[in-house]
Motif scaffolding. Structure first.
Motif: not given
Ligand SMILES: [Zn+2]
Length: 293
Positions: A9-14, A27-32
Protein backbone atom coordinates in the motif's frame (compact mmCIF):
# COMPACT_ATOMS: atom_id res chain seq x y z
CA UNK A 1 6.52 -9.04 -6.67
CA UNK A 2 3.15 -10.31 -7.92
CA UNK A 3 2.34 -11.77 -4.50
CA UNK A 4 3.58 -8.61 -2.75
CA UNK A 5 1.30 -6.43 -4.89
CA UNK A 6 -1.72 -7.98 -3.15
CA UNK A 7 -0.67 -6.48 0.19
CA UNK A 8 1.50 -3.43 -0.63
CA UNK A 9 0.00 0.00 0.00
CA UNK A 10 1.00 3.63 -0.29
CA UNK A 11 2.80 4.55 2.97
CA UNK A 12 1.15 7.99 2.87
CA UNK A 13 -2.56 7.21 2.33
CA UNK A 14 -2.51 3.38 2.89
CA UNK A 15 -4.42 2.75 -0.36
CA UNK A 16 -3.39 -0.02 -2.83
CA UNK A 17 -0.64 0.59 -5.38
CA UNK A 18 -0.27 -0.68 -8.96
CA UNK A 19 2.67 -1.35 -11.27
CA UNK A 20 3.30 1.07 -14.14
CA UNK A 21 3.60 -0.30 -17.70
CA UNK A 22 7.41 -0.41 -17.58
CA UNK A 23 7.36 -2.26 -14.22
CA UNK A 24 9.78 0.39 -12.92
CA UNK A 25 7.48 2.13 -10.41
CA UNK A 26 4.51 1.56 -8.16
CA UNK A 27 1.76 4.17 -8.37
CA UNK A 28 -0.68 4.94 -5.60
CA UNK A 29 -4.24 4.44 -6.86
CA UNK A 30 -5.49 7.23 -4.61
CA UNK A 31 -2.96 10.05 -3.99
CA UNK A 32 -0.83 9.22 -7.08
CA UNK A 33 2.51 9.16 -5.21
CA UNK A 34 5.17 7.17 -7.10
CA UNK A 35 7.60 4.62 -5.64
CA UNK A 36 10.64 3.36 -7.55
CA UNK A 37 11.49 -0.33 -7.99
CA UNK A 38 15.18 -1.25 -8.09
CA UNK A 39 16.32 -4.86 -8.70
CA UNK A 40 12.74 -5.99 -8.03
CA UNK A 41 12.74 -4.25 -4.61
CA UNK A 42 10.12 -1.51 -4.16
CA UNK A 43 11.32 1.61 -2.34
CA UNK A 44 8.19 2.60 -0.40
CA UNK A 45 9.42 5.84 1.17
CA UNK A 46 7.68 9.19 1.16
CA UNK A 47 9.74 12.36 0.76
CA UNK A 48 10.07 13.00 4.51
CA UNK A 49 11.29 9.45 5.22
CA UNK A 50 13.75 9.60 2.29
CA UNK A 51 15.36 12.70 3.79
CA UNK A 52 15.40 11.36 7.35
CA UNK A 53 16.95 8.03 6.31
CA UNK A 54 19.52 9.69 4.03
CA UNK A 55 20.72 11.83 6.98
CA UNK A 56 21.01 8.76 9.23
CA UNK A 57 22.91 6.71 6.64
CA UNK A 58 25.34 9.55 5.91
CA UNK A 59 26.23 9.92 9.61
CA UNK A 60 29.37 8.08 10.87
CA UNK A 61 27.16 5.55 12.75
CA UNK A 62 25.18 5.02 9.55
CA UNK A 63 28.36 4.38 7.54
CA UNK A 64 29.56 1.89 10.18
CA UNK A 65 26.25 0.04 9.82
CA UNK A 66 26.65 -0.15 6.05
CA UNK A 67 30.24 -1.46 6.47
CA UNK A 68 29.05 -4.12 8.89
CA UNK A 69 26.19 -5.31 6.69
CA UNK A 70 28.34 -5.26 3.56
CA UNK A 71 30.78 -7.68 5.26
CA UNK A 72 33.95 -6.32 3.68
CA UNK A 73 37.46 -5.99 5.09
CA UNK A 74 39.79 -8.44 6.82
CA UNK A 75 39.04 -7.37 10.42
CA UNK A 76 35.37 -7.66 9.83
CA UNK A 77 35.75 -11.13 8.32
CA UNK A 78 37.86 -12.23 11.32
CA UNK A 79 35.29 -10.76 13.70
CA UNK A 80 32.45 -12.54 11.91
CA UNK A 81 34.40 -15.82 12.03
CA UNK A 82 34.99 -15.40 15.79
CA UNK A 83 31.27 -14.75 16.27
CA UNK A 84 30.46 -17.85 14.25
CA UNK A 85 32.80 -20.07 16.31
CA UNK A 86 31.76 -18.72 19.71
CA UNK A 87 28.07 -18.21 18.91
CA UNK A 88 28.22 -14.44 19.44
CA UNK A 89 28.18 -12.40 22.61
CA UNK A 90 24.67 -13.39 23.62
CA UNK A 91 23.45 -16.58 25.13
CA UNK A 92 20.04 -16.39 23.58
CA UNK A 93 17.10 -18.37 24.98
CA UNK A 94 15.92 -20.78 22.26
CA UNK A 95 14.03 -18.30 20.13
CA UNK A 96 14.81 -19.96 16.81
CA UNK A 97 12.28 -22.68 17.53
CA UNK A 98 9.77 -20.08 18.70
CA UNK A 99 10.25 -18.00 15.54
CA UNK A 100 9.98 -21.04 13.29
CA UNK A 101 6.76 -22.18 14.96
CA UNK A 102 5.25 -18.69 14.41
CA UNK A 103 6.29 -18.78 10.74
CA UNK A 104 4.89 -22.31 10.28
CA UNK A 105 1.62 -21.42 12.05
CA UNK A 106 0.75 -18.91 9.29
CA UNK A 107 0.23 -21.70 6.74
CA UNK A 108 1.48 -22.03 3.18
CA UNK A 109 0.17 -18.68 1.90
CA UNK A 110 0.56 -16.64 5.07
CA UNK A 111 2.42 -13.33 4.99
CA UNK A 112 5.17 -12.99 7.61
CA UNK A 113 6.97 -9.67 7.89
CA UNK A 114 10.31 -8.98 9.56
CA UNK A 115 10.76 -5.26 10.20
CA UNK A 116 14.42 -4.16 10.35
CA UNK A 117 15.68 -7.43 8.90
CA UNK A 118 19.14 -6.12 7.95
CA UNK A 119 20.80 -8.55 5.55
CA UNK A 120 19.81 -11.84 7.20
CA UNK A 121 16.85 -14.03 6.24
CA UNK A 122 15.00 -16.03 8.89
CA UNK A 123 13.08 -18.10 6.37
CA UNK A 124 12.30 -18.03 2.63
CA UNK A 125 8.70 -17.23 3.48
CA UNK A 126 9.52 -14.05 5.42
CA UNK A 127 9.17 -10.64 3.74
CA UNK A 128 12.32 -8.74 4.73
CA UNK A 129 11.68 -5.06 5.39
CA UNK A 130 14.35 -2.45 6.12
CA UNK A 131 15.17 1.26 5.72
CA UNK A 132 18.15 0.27 3.49
CA UNK A 133 18.39 -1.85 0.38
CA UNK A 134 20.73 -4.45 1.92
CA UNK A 135 21.19 -7.93 0.49
CA UNK A 136 18.05 -10.05 1.13
CA UNK A 137 15.76 -7.05 1.66
CA UNK A 138 12.40 -7.42 -0.16
CA UNK A 139 10.80 -4.05 0.58
CA UNK A 140 12.50 -0.77 1.57
CA UNK A 141 10.40 1.42 3.86
CA UNK A 142 9.90 3.21 7.16
CA UNK A 143 8.51 1.16 10.09
CA UNK A 144 6.38 4.03 11.34
CA UNK A 145 4.70 4.32 7.91
CA UNK A 146 4.28 0.70 6.87
CA UNK A 147 3.53 0.29 3.15
CA UNK A 148 1.05 -2.56 3.66
CA UNK A 149 -2.74 -2.70 3.48
CA UNK A 150 -4.91 -2.93 6.61
CA UNK A 151 -5.19 -6.47 8.06
CA UNK A 152 -3.02 -8.03 5.33
CA UNK A 153 -0.20 -9.70 7.37
CA UNK A 154 -0.36 -12.92 9.42
CA UNK A 155 2.71 -12.43 11.64
CA UNK A 156 5.28 -9.72 12.35
CA UNK A 157 8.77 -10.02 13.86
CA UNK A 158 10.60 -7.07 15.41
CA UNK A 159 14.01 -8.41 16.42
CA UNK A 160 16.12 -5.77 18.17
CA UNK A 161 14.75 -2.98 16.01
CA UNK A 162 12.38 -0.87 18.15
CA UNK A 163 15.26 0.80 20.04
CA UNK A 164 16.47 2.16 16.69
CA UNK A 165 13.16 3.81 15.81
CA UNK A 166 12.33 7.39 16.82
CA UNK A 167 8.76 6.53 17.83
CA UNK A 168 8.41 2.84 18.80
CA UNK A 169 4.73 3.26 19.69
CA UNK A 170 4.04 4.51 16.17
CA UNK A 171 5.73 1.41 14.70
CA UNK A 172 3.69 -0.89 16.98
CA UNK A 173 0.46 0.93 16.09
CA UNK A 174 1.30 0.40 12.42
CA UNK A 175 1.93 -3.30 13.10
CA UNK A 176 -1.48 -3.48 14.77
CA UNK A 177 -3.09 -1.88 11.70
CA UNK A 178 -1.51 -4.22 9.12
CA UNK A 179 -1.92 -7.44 11.15
CA UNK A 180 -4.92 -9.63 10.47
CA UNK A 181 -7.26 -10.49 13.31
CA UNK A 182 -5.56 -13.30 15.33
CA UNK A 183 -2.25 -12.22 13.74
CA UNK A 184 0.88 -12.70 15.86
CA UNK A 185 3.46 -10.12 16.86
CA UNK A 186 6.84 -11.17 18.26
CA UNK A 187 9.34 -8.57 19.48
CA UNK A 188 12.75 -8.58 21.16
CA UNK A 189 14.07 -5.39 22.73
CA UNK A 190 17.19 -4.49 24.74
CA UNK A 191 16.99 -3.51 28.42
CA UNK A 192 20.43 -3.35 30.12
CA UNK A 193 22.49 -3.09 26.97
CA UNK A 194 25.19 -0.80 25.57
CA UNK A 195 24.62 1.93 22.99
CA UNK A 196 24.60 0.44 19.48
CA UNK A 197 23.48 2.56 16.56
CA UNK A 198 22.04 0.93 13.44
CA UNK A 199 22.13 3.78 12.42
CA UNK A 200 20.47 5.31 15.53
CA UNK A 201 19.82 4.07 19.09
CA UNK A 202 17.09 5.87 21.06
CA UNK A 203 15.50 3.58 23.69
CA UNK A 204 15.68 0.76 26.29
CA UNK A 205 12.67 -1.24 27.54
CA UNK A 206 11.84 -2.91 30.86
CA UNK A 207 9.39 -5.78 31.24
CA UNK A 208 6.72 -3.29 32.31
CA UNK A 209 7.62 -0.93 29.47
CA UNK A 210 7.07 -3.73 26.96
CA UNK A 211 3.64 -4.49 28.45
CA UNK A 212 2.73 -0.83 28.04
CA UNK A 213 3.97 -0.59 24.43
CA UNK A 214 2.02 -3.66 23.31
CA UNK A 215 -1.12 -2.96 25.38
CA UNK A 216 -3.41 -3.25 22.33
CA UNK A 217 -2.38 -6.89 21.85
CA UNK A 218 -3.52 -9.87 23.85
CA UNK A 219 -0.34 -11.02 25.65
CA UNK A 220 0.71 -14.63 25.03
CA UNK A 221 4.19 -14.66 26.47
CA UNK A 222 6.79 -12.26 27.83
CA UNK A 223 10.20 -12.80 29.40
CA UNK A 224 13.98 -12.65 29.18
CA UNK A 225 15.53 -13.54 25.80
CA UNK A 226 19.11 -12.43 26.52
CA UNK A 227 20.36 -12.82 30.10
CA UNK A 228 22.40 -10.57 32.41
CA UNK A 229 25.76 -12.36 31.85
CA UNK A 230 25.54 -11.78 28.08
CA UNK A 231 24.86 -8.13 28.83
CA UNK A 232 27.88 -7.98 31.14
CA UNK A 233 30.09 -9.57 28.45
CA UNK A 234 28.94 -6.96 25.95
CA UNK A 235 29.68 -4.18 28.46
CA UNK A 236 33.23 -5.47 29.13
CA UNK A 237 34.19 -5.91 25.46
CA UNK A 238 32.80 -2.49 24.61
CA UNK A 239 34.44 -0.95 27.71
CA UNK A 240 37.83 -2.15 26.41
CA UNK A 241 37.32 -0.24 23.14
CA UNK A 242 37.00 3.06 25.06
CA UNK A 243 40.77 2.85 25.79
CA UNK A 244 41.56 3.20 22.09
CA UNK A 245 40.25 6.82 22.23
CA UNK A 246 39.41 6.29 18.58
CA UNK A 247 36.27 6.21 16.52
CA UNK A 248 37.96 3.92 13.99
CA UNK A 249 35.54 1.10 13.23
CA UNK A 250 38.23 -1.50 12.49
CA UNK A 251 40.51 -0.73 15.46
CA UNK A 252 37.57 -0.97 17.85
CA UNK A 253 36.34 -4.17 16.24
CA UNK A 254 39.80 -5.68 16.69
CA UNK A 255 39.94 -4.71 20.41
CA UNK A 256 36.45 -6.02 20.92
CA UNK A 257 37.29 -9.28 19.11
CA UNK A 258 40.41 -9.89 21.21
CA UNK A 259 38.67 -9.13 24.53
CA UNK A 260 35.77 -11.29 23.46
CA UNK A 261 38.07 -14.30 22.80
CA UNK A 262 39.14 -14.23 26.49
CA UNK A 263 35.81 -13.44 28.07
CA UNK A 264 33.12 -15.16 25.97
CA UNK A 265 32.61 -18.18 28.32
CA UNK A 266 31.03 -15.68 30.74
CA UNK A 267 27.84 -15.76 28.68
CA UNK A 268 27.20 -19.40 29.64
CA UNK A 269 26.40 -18.29 33.21
CA UNK A 270 23.07 -17.27 31.69
CA UNK A 271 22.20 -20.97 31.40
CA UNK A 272 21.72 -20.72 35.16
CA UNK A 273 20.71 -17.07 35.63
CA UNK A 274 17.80 -16.95 33.15
CA UNK A 275 16.05 -19.43 35.47
CA UNK A 276 16.06 -16.79 38.22
CA UNK A 277 12.69 -14.99 38.46
CA UNK A 278 14.62 -11.72 38.95
CA UNK A 279 16.73 -12.17 35.77
CA UNK A 280 14.68 -9.43 34.06
CA UNK A 281 16.08 -6.84 36.52
CA UNK A 282 19.44 -6.96 34.68
CA UNK A 283 18.45 -8.72 31.46
CA UNK A 284 20.17 -7.64 28.26
CA UNK A 285 17.04 -8.45 26.24
CA UNK A 286 13.29 -8.86 26.79
CA UNK A 287 10.78 -10.52 24.44
CA UNK A 288 7.05 -10.12 23.95
CA UNK A 289 4.64 -12.26 21.99
CA UNK A 290 1.03 -11.23 21.49
CA UNK A 291 -2.02 -11.66 19.32
CA UNK A 292 -4.30 -9.10 17.67
CA UNK A 293 -7.80 -9.64 19.04
ZN1 LIG B 1 -1.27 7.32 -1.64
Amino acid sequence: MKKLLNILACPVCKQPVELNKEHSKLLCTSCHQQYKIKDNVPRMLDEESEKEIKDYINSSDGQNMVKEYDKKGLFLKLYKTAVKITGGSNFHTPVKKRLQSIIDSTGENGFVLEIGSGNHRLDEKVINFDICHFKNVDVVGNGSKLPFQNESIHAIMLLAVLEHTRQPQKVIDECYRVLKKDGIIYAEVPFVFRYHSYPTDFWRFSLQGVDELFHKFSKQDVGVCVGPSSGLLTFLTHYATLFSFSNNFFINRLIKGLTFCFLFPLKYLDLLLVKNQRAHELAAGIYFMGEKK
